[in-house]
Write a protein that holds these residues in place. Structure first.
Motif, PDB file in Angstrom:
ATOM      1  N   MET A  71      29.398  -9.775   9.376  1.00 21.34           N
ATOM      2  CA  MET A  71      29.296 -10.067   7.840  1.00 21.34           C
ATOM      3  C   MET A  71      30.503 -10.779   7.547  1.00 21.34           C
ATOM      4  SD  MET A  71      28.285  -7.158   4.931  1.00 21.34           S
ATOM      5  CE  MET A  71      26.928  -6.602   5.774  1.00 21.34           C
ATOM      6  N   THR A  72      30.305 -11.810   6.745  1.00 20.23           N
ATOM      7  CA  THR A  72      31.164 -12.926   6.022  1.00 20.23           C
ATOM      8  C   THR A  72      31.870 -12.136   4.962  1.00 20.23           C
ATOM      9  OG1 THR A  72      29.862 -13.675   4.402  1.00 20.23           O
ATOM     10  CG2 THR A  72      29.962 -14.663   6.675  1.00 20.23           C
ATOM     11  N   THR A  73      32.942 -12.624   4.555  1.00 13.98           N
ATOM     12  CA  THR A  73      33.751 -12.006   3.395  1.00 13.98           C
ATOM     13  C   THR A  73      32.890 -12.194   2.067  1.00 13.98           C
ATOM     14  OG1 THR A  73      36.011 -12.659   4.287  1.00 13.98           O
ATOM     15  CG2 THR A  73      35.887 -12.305   1.785  1.00 13.98           C
ATOM     16  N   GLY A  74      32.202 -13.284   1.856  1.00 14.44           N
ATOM     17  CA  GLY A  74      31.502 -13.051   0.853  1.00 14.44           C
ATOM     18  C   GLY A  74      30.201 -12.272   0.684  1.00 14.44           C
ATOM     19  N   GLU A  75      29.656 -12.232   2.018  1.00 13.98           N
ATOM     20  CA  GLU A  75      28.678 -11.171   1.831  1.00 13.98           C
ATOM     21  C   GLU A  75      29.070  -9.729   1.741  1.00 13.98           C
ATOM     22  OE1 GLU A  75      25.715 -13.407   5.318  1.00 13.98           O
ATOM     23  OE2 GLU A  75      27.462 -12.102   6.042  1.00 13.98           O
ATOM     24  N   LYS A  76      30.240  -9.678   2.228  1.00  7.83           N
ATOM     25  CA  LYS A  76      30.953  -8.025   2.032  1.00  7.83           C
ATOM     26  C   LYS A  76      31.103  -7.797   0.383  1.00  7.83           C
ATOM     27  CE  LYS A  76      32.955  -7.737   6.500  1.00  7.83           C
ATOM     28  NZ  LYS A  76      34.281  -7.491   7.354  1.00  7.83           N
ATOM     29  N   ILE A  77      31.720  -8.909   0.006  1.00  7.51           N
ATOM     30  CA  ILE A  77      31.969  -8.865  -1.836  1.00  7.51           C
ATOM     31  C   ILE A  77      30.546  -8.354  -2.436  1.00  7.51           C
ATOM     32  CG2 ILE A  77      32.492 -10.212  -3.779  1.00  7.51           C
ATOM     33  CD1 ILE A  77      34.728 -11.784  -1.803  1.00  7.51           C
ATOM     34  N   LYS A  78      29.620  -9.288  -2.165  1.00  8.12           N
ATOM     35  CA  LYS A  78      28.447  -9.028  -2.697  1.00  8.12           C
ATOM     36  C   LYS A  78      27.800  -7.481  -2.629  1.00  8.12           C
ATOM     37  CE  LYS A  78      23.667 -10.764  -3.285  1.00  8.12           C
ATOM     38  NZ  LYS A  78      22.766 -12.005  -2.721  1.00  8.12           N
ATOM     39  N   LYS A  79      27.785  -7.169  -1.333  1.00  2.00           N
ATOM     40  CA  LYS A  79      27.266  -5.706  -0.863  1.00  2.00           C
ATOM     41  C   LYS A  79      28.112  -4.792  -1.741  1.00  2.00           C
ATOM     42  CE  LYS A  79      26.670  -2.713   2.840  1.00  2.00           C
ATOM     43  NZ  LYS A  79      26.869  -2.349   4.411  1.00  2.00           N
ATOM     44  N   ILE A  80      29.239  -4.839  -1.692  1.00  2.00           N
ATOM     45  CA  ILE A  80      30.006  -3.849  -2.263  1.00  2.00           C
ATOM     46  C   ILE A  80      30.011  -3.882  -3.648  1.00  2.00           C
ATOM     47  CG2 ILE A  80      32.215  -2.802  -2.545  1.00  2.00           C
ATOM     48  CD1 ILE A  80      32.916  -3.624   0.393  1.00  2.00           C
ATOM     49  N   ARG A  81      29.876  -4.997  -4.309  1.00  2.00           N
ATOM     50  CA  ARG A  81      29.802  -5.485  -5.863  1.00  2.00           C
ATOM     51  C   ARG A  81      28.347  -4.658  -6.194  1.00  2.00           C
ATOM     52  NH1 ARG A  81      26.488  -8.529  -8.444  1.00  2.00           N
ATOM     53  NH2 ARG A  81      26.182 -10.011  -6.812  1.00  2.00           N
ATOM     54  N   LEU A  82      27.268  -4.985  -5.495  1.00  3.73           N
ATOM     55  CA  LEU A  82      26.015  -4.428  -5.680  1.00  3.73           C
ATOM     56  C   LEU A  82      26.011  -2.921  -5.885  1.00  3.73           C
ATOM     57  CD1 LEU A  82      23.625  -7.029  -4.139  1.00  3.73           C
ATOM     58  CD2 LEU A  82      24.107  -6.751  -6.657  1.00  3.73           C
ATOM     59  N   VAL A  83      26.737  -2.306  -4.620  1.00  2.00           N
ATOM     60  CA  VAL A  83      26.685  -0.843  -4.548  1.00  2.00           C
ATOM     61  C   VAL A  83      27.649  -0.052  -5.805  1.00  2.00           C
ATOM     62  CG1 VAL A  83      28.049   1.184  -3.321  1.00  2.00           C
ATOM     63  CG2 VAL A  83      26.838  -0.740  -2.003  1.00  2.00           C
ATOM     64  N   ARG A  84      28.578  -0.881  -6.323  1.00  2.00           N
ATOM     65  CA  ARG A  84      29.383  -0.447  -7.504  1.00  2.00           C
ATOM     66  C   ARG A  84      28.488  -0.880  -8.744  1.00  2.00           C
ATOM     67  NH1 ARG A  84      31.751   2.078  -4.236  1.00  2.00           N
ATOM     68  NH2 ARG A  84      33.946   1.469  -3.318  1.00  2.00           N
ATOM     69  N   GLY A  85      27.429  -1.465  -8.561  1.00  3.54           N
ATOM     70  CA  GLY A  85      26.560  -1.477  -9.938  1.00  3.54           C
ATOM     71  C   GLY A  85      27.253  -2.756 -10.882  1.00  3.54           C
ATOM     72  N   MET A  86      27.877  -3.696 -10.401  1.00  6.99           N
ATOM     73  CA  MET A  86      28.796  -4.606 -11.032  1.00  6.99           C
ATOM     74  C   MET A  86      27.849  -6.022 -11.015  1.00  6.99           C
ATOM     75  SD  MET A  86      32.388  -4.081 -10.150  1.00  6.99           S
ATOM     76  CE  MET A  86      33.199  -5.172 -11.143  1.00  6.99           C
ATOM     77  N   THR A  87      27.678  -6.617 -12.054  1.00  7.36           N
ATOM     78  CA  THR A  87      27.329  -8.181 -12.138  1.00  7.36           C
ATOM     79  C   THR A  87      28.467  -9.058 -11.491  1.00  7.36           C
ATOM     80  OG1 THR A  87      27.852  -8.423 -14.417  1.00  7.36           O
ATOM     81  CG2 THR A  87      25.697  -7.412 -14.006  1.00  7.36           C
ATOM     82  N   GLN A  88      28.084 -10.252 -11.114  1.00 12.06           N
ATOM     83  CA  GLN A  88      28.957 -11.214 -10.765  1.00 12.06           C
ATOM     84  C   GLN A  88      29.995 -11.350 -11.975  1.00 12.06           C
ATOM     85  OE1 GLN A  88      26.282 -14.314  -9.516  1.00 12.06           O
ATOM     86  NE2 GLN A  88      26.590 -14.061  -7.506  1.00 12.06           N
ATOM     87  N   LYS A  89      29.539 -11.473 -13.266  1.00  7.96           N
ATOM     88  CA  LYS A  89      30.052 -11.754 -14.355  1.00  7.96           C
ATOM     89  C   LYS A  89      31.181 -10.808 -14.555  1.00  7.96           C
ATOM     90  CE  LYS A  89      29.847 -12.749 -19.372  1.00  7.96           C
ATOM     91  NZ  LYS A  89      28.977 -13.185 -20.462  1.00  7.96           N
ATOM     92  N   GLU A  90      30.881  -9.257 -14.411  1.00  3.59           N
ATOM     93  CA  GLU A  90      31.707  -8.199 -14.748  1.00  3.59           C
ATOM     94  C   GLU A  90      32.979  -8.229 -13.582  1.00  3.59           C
ATOM     95  OE1 GLU A  90      28.742  -4.801 -16.432  1.00  3.59           O
ATOM     96  OE2 GLU A  90      28.792  -5.213 -14.320  1.00  3.59           O
ATOM     97  N   LEU A  91      32.518  -8.593 -12.378  1.00  3.91           N
ATOM     98  CA  LEU A  91      33.568  -8.589 -11.442  1.00  3.91           C
ATOM     99  C   LEU A  91      34.426  -9.707 -11.700  1.00  3.91           C
ATOM    100  CD1 LEU A  91      34.943  -7.779  -8.872  1.00  3.91           C
ATOM    101  CD2 LEU A  91      33.168  -9.359  -7.557  1.00  3.91           C
TER     102      LEU A  91
END
Length: 143
Positions: A1-21
Motif C-alpha cells: 500500500m502506498t503512503t497516499g493510500e494509507k493516508i486515505k484509509k486512516i483518514r476515513l477510519v478517523r471520519g475526517m474529510t480531506q478538508k479537515e485533515l
C-alpha cells in the motif's frame, strides 16, 4: 500500500474529510487529495505532522523499505551478519518428529518482547476476544 493510500484509509477510519485533515496540517484539501492519489509525496516533516493529526505512528504511513522478498532477504542477511538474529529449526509435533519449518530468533530483547505482544494480540483476535478494528488500531499506534 502506498503512503497516499494509507493516508486515505486512516483518514476515513478517523471520519475526517480531506478538508479537515488539510486544515489541521496547514494544507488545502487539494494537496491532501494529491497525496492520496499519489500525484505528490509529502516530505518527512509533513508526513510526521499528518501522522500526529491522524494519531498513528509515523512509520505506519511510510512505504515499507522492503517491497519485495529479495529486499527482505538481504535485510535479514545484514541482520545475521551483525549478530542480531539467528535461524532455528522448529520441530513438528507429528509422530515422526521431522523438522519442517525454520524460525528466526531475534537477539534484541525489545524486539522479542514486541513479537510476544504481537502474538498475544493476534491470538486474542483469532479467539474472538479482540475485534479486528481494535487490532488494527493497536498496529497503527504501536511504538
Amino acid at each position: 500500500m502506498t503512503t497516499g493510500e494509507k493516508i486515505k484509509k486512516i483518514r476515513l477510519v478517523r471520519g475526517m474529510t480531506q478538508k479537515e485533515l488539510g486544515e489541521k496540517v496547514g494544507l488545502t484539501d487539494v494537496r491532501i487529495r494529491q497525496y492520496e492519489l499519489n500525484n505528490r509525496t509529502p516530505k518527512e516533516d509533513l508526513l510526521r505532522k499528518i501522522a500526529e493529526v491522524l494519531e498513528v505512528n509515523y512509520y505506519v504511513l511510510c512505504e515499507p523499505r522492503w517491497s519485495s522478498m529479495e529486499e527482505l532477504v538481504f535485510a535479514l542477511f545484514e541482520m545475521e551478519e551483525q549478530n542480531r538474529l539467528r535461524l532455528q529449526l522448529l520441530t513438528d509435533n507429528s509422530e515422526n518428529g521431522q523438522q519442517k519449518e525454520v524460525g528466526i530468533v531475534f537477539e534484541e530483547e525489545k524486539l522479542q518482547e514486541f513479537l510476544k505482544e504481537w502474538l498475544i494480540k493476534k491470538e486474542k483476535l483469532q479467539e474472538g476476544k479482540m475485534e479486528e478494528k481494535e487490532y488494527e488500531e493497536w498496529k497503527r499506534k504501536w511504538s
